[in-house]
Design a protein around this motif. Structure first.
Motif, short mmCIF file in Angstrom:
data_model
loop_
_atom_site.label_atom_id
_atom_site.label_comp_id
_atom_site.label_asym_id
_atom_site.label_seq_id
_atom_site.Cartn_x
_atom_site.Cartn_y
_atom_site.Cartn_z
N ALA A 52 0.71 -1.02 0.08
CA ALA A 52 0.17 -0.03 -0.02
C ALA A 52 0.87 1.40 0.21
O ALA A 52 0.36 2.19 -0.60
CB ALA A 52 -0.81 0.15 1.18
N THR A 53 1.98 1.14 0.82
CA THR A 53 2.59 2.45 0.78
C THR A 53 3.34 2.90 -0.57
O THR A 53 3.34 4.06 -1.08
CB THR A 53 3.81 2.25 1.84
OG1 THR A 53 3.38 1.62 3.03
CG2 THR A 53 4.51 3.54 2.15
N ALA A 54 3.89 1.78 -1.27
CA ALA A 54 4.62 2.18 -2.68
C ALA A 54 3.60 2.44 -3.55
O ALA A 54 3.58 3.52 -4.18
CB ALA A 54 5.22 0.85 -2.80
N LEU A 55 2.10 1.85 -3.34
CA LEU A 55 1.37 2.10 -4.48
C LEU A 55 0.74 3.56 -4.23
O LEU A 55 0.48 4.31 -5.33
CB LEU A 55 -0.03 1.23 -4.31
CG LEU A 55 0.06 0.03 -5.11
CD1 LEU A 55 -1.24 -0.81 -4.73
CD2 LEU A 55 -0.12 0.40 -6.70
N LEU A 56 0.49 3.80 -3.11
CA LEU A 56 0.02 5.02 -2.67
C LEU A 56 1.02 6.34 -3.05
O LEU A 56 0.54 7.51 -3.66
CB LEU A 56 -0.44 5.40 -1.14
CG LEU A 56 -2.01 5.49 -0.93
CD1 LEU A 56 -2.59 6.52 -1.42
CD2 LEU A 56 -2.53 4.06 -1.33
N ALA A 57 2.03 6.25 -2.77
CA ALA A 57 3.28 7.19 -3.30
C ALA A 57 3.10 7.18 -4.70
O ALA A 57 3.23 8.60 -5.45
CB ALA A 57 4.60 6.76 -2.80
N HIS A 58 3.09 6.07 -5.55
CA HIS A 58 3.07 6.18 -6.84
C HIS A 58 1.95 6.89 -7.51
O HIS A 58 1.99 7.61 -8.39
CB HIS A 58 3.06 4.62 -7.45
CG HIS A 58 3.37 4.76 -8.86
ND1 HIS A 58 4.58 5.12 -9.55
CD2 HIS A 58 2.63 4.38 -9.85
CE1 HIS A 58 4.33 4.84 -10.86
NE2 HIS A 58 3.33 4.40 -11.13
N LEU A 59 0.74 6.74 -6.87
CA LEU A 59 -0.53 7.32 -7.36
C LEU A 59 -0.60 8.75 -7.22
O LEU A 59 -1.01 9.60 -7.89
CB LEU A 59 -1.58 6.72 -6.64
CG LEU A 59 -1.90 5.12 -6.90
CD1 LEU A 59 -3.05 4.61 -6.07
CD2 LEU A 59 -2.65 5.27 -8.33
N ARG A 60 0.06 9.23 -5.84
CA ARG A 60 0.19 10.68 -5.55
C ARG A 60 1.20 11.28 -6.52
O ARG A 60 0.94 12.29 -6.88
CB ARG A 60 0.47 10.88 -4.18
CG ARG A 60 -0.38 10.27 -3.12
CD ARG A 60 -0.59 11.13 -1.88
NE ARG A 60 -1.72 10.73 -1.27
CZ ARG A 60 -2.04 9.83 -0.41
NH1 ARG A 60 -1.00 9.32 0.24
NH2 ARG A 60 -3.09 9.45 0.19
N ALA A 61 2.07 10.61 -6.88
CA ALA A 61 3.21 11.02 -7.81
C ALA A 61 2.52 11.34 -9.24
O ALA A 61 3.25 12.09 -10.03
CB ALA A 61 4.40 10.27 -7.64
N ASN A 62 1.70 10.57 -9.64
CA ASN A 62 1.10 10.51 -11.10
C ASN A 62 -0.64 10.64 -10.94
O ASN A 62 -1.32 9.67 -11.15
CB ASN A 62 1.32 9.09 -11.55
CG ASN A 62 2.79 8.77 -11.89
OD1 ASN A 62 3.38 9.06 -12.83
ND2 ASN A 62 3.12 8.09 -11.01
N PRO A 63 -0.90 11.79 -10.46
CA PRO A 63 -2.39 12.12 -10.22
C PRO A 63 -3.12 11.86 -11.54
O PRO A 63 -2.83 12.33 -12.74
CB PRO A 63 -2.40 13.66 -9.90
CG PRO A 63 -1.13 14.07 -10.02
CD PRO A 63 -0.03 13.26 -10.43
#
Ligand SMILES: Nc1ncnc2c1ncn2[C@@H]1O[C@H](COP(=O)(O)OP(=O)(O)O)[C@@H](O)[C@H]1O
Ligand SMILES: Nc1ccn([C@H]2C[C@H](O)[C@@H](COP(=O)(O)OP(=O)(O)O)O2)c(=O)n1
Length: 211
Positions: A52-63
């Motif tokens: 979840a941590t990696a996914l959320l960071a990736h989603l926030r970096a690619n809105p």
């Protein structure tokens, strides 16, 4: 005004939500597309789908941008449109793992709750968790075989393989897929798409259909 249409995989949620939204002249929003987008972006980035941590960071970096058009939702990340890639068997196979992550569910819910009313929202937990105060709630079902036969028209695999995958996804999605106690349950199996849309429209309270 919000109308929710929940149901099991391939029960007709998007098609019915689109028809109802067009009849009412309002947008519809597919929550499943947001879970599918998170899955596709995670797969492309080579992430573990339960991280979840990696996914959320990736989603926030690619809105992403969800365009909730009544005739079909579209999803963009920057200049790239992802819509056509979100219904692949690869995404189908991974999406339940992503949708099981509370952090991802909170990310999806926040985007949905920020949308301006009116709209039709479809998914699994629109009438229970995300919009419990919706003006009208529906829950679509159909047998696994009927759903697999419908989906076989949109996927390269054969009906038994699709039925097995749908049944497995239903199992993985059970927690968030319970119908709201105040939802009208419609078995779409014996009905045409237009009949399901008509049934939903005829059940809308007058204040909802008037807008
Ligand atoms: N009676 C019906 N009700 C709903 N969908 C139907 C019906 N008959 C055929 N379909 C088709 O079933 C397919 C799956 O529907 P879809 O809207 O993608 O479901 P979901 O959003 O629940 O996955 C679509 O091609 C849709 O047109
Ligand atoms: N509100 C939602 C919507 C979808 N999901 C999950 C569960 C589903 O397996 C995936 C994909 O949903 P989607 O509605 O696009 O899938 P189907 O078209 O029903 O096959 O996302 C969810 O957990 N909660």
């Amino acid at each position: 005004m919000i109308v929710t249409i929940d149901g099991v995989a391939a029960s007709g949620k998007s098609s019915v939500a689109s028809g109802v939204a067009r009849a009412l002249g309002i947008p519809y929003v597919s929550s499943g597309l947001l879970y599918r987008t998170a899955t596709l972006l995670g797969l492309e980035a080579g992430l573990e789908l339960n991280d979840a941590t990696a996914l959320l960071a990736h989603l926030r970096a690619n809105p992403l941008r969800l365009e909730p058009r009544a005739k079909g939702n579209r999803v963009w990340v920057g200049e790239r449109e992802l819509t056509a890639e979100l219904h692949s068997s690869r995404v189908d196979a991974g999406v339940s793992r992503v949708a099981a992550l509370p952090e991802v569910r909170a990310w999806v819910d926040a985007q949905l709750r920020a949308l301006p009313e009116p709209f039709v929202a479809e998914g699994r937990d629109m009438g229970t968790n995300v919009f419990p105060h919706a003006g009208a709630k529906f829950y679509l079902t159909a047998s696994p075989r009927v759903r697999a036969e419908r989906r076989a028209k949109e996927r390269p695999e054969d009906v038994p393989a699709i039925e097995a995958a749908l049944t497995e996804r239903d199992r993985l999605d059970t927690v968030q897929s319970a119908p709201a106690p105040d939802a009208r349950v419609i078995d779409t199996g014996p009905l045409t798409l237009d009949e399901v849309i008509g049934a939903v429209l005829s059940e809308l309270p007058e204040h909802v259909s008037r807008g």
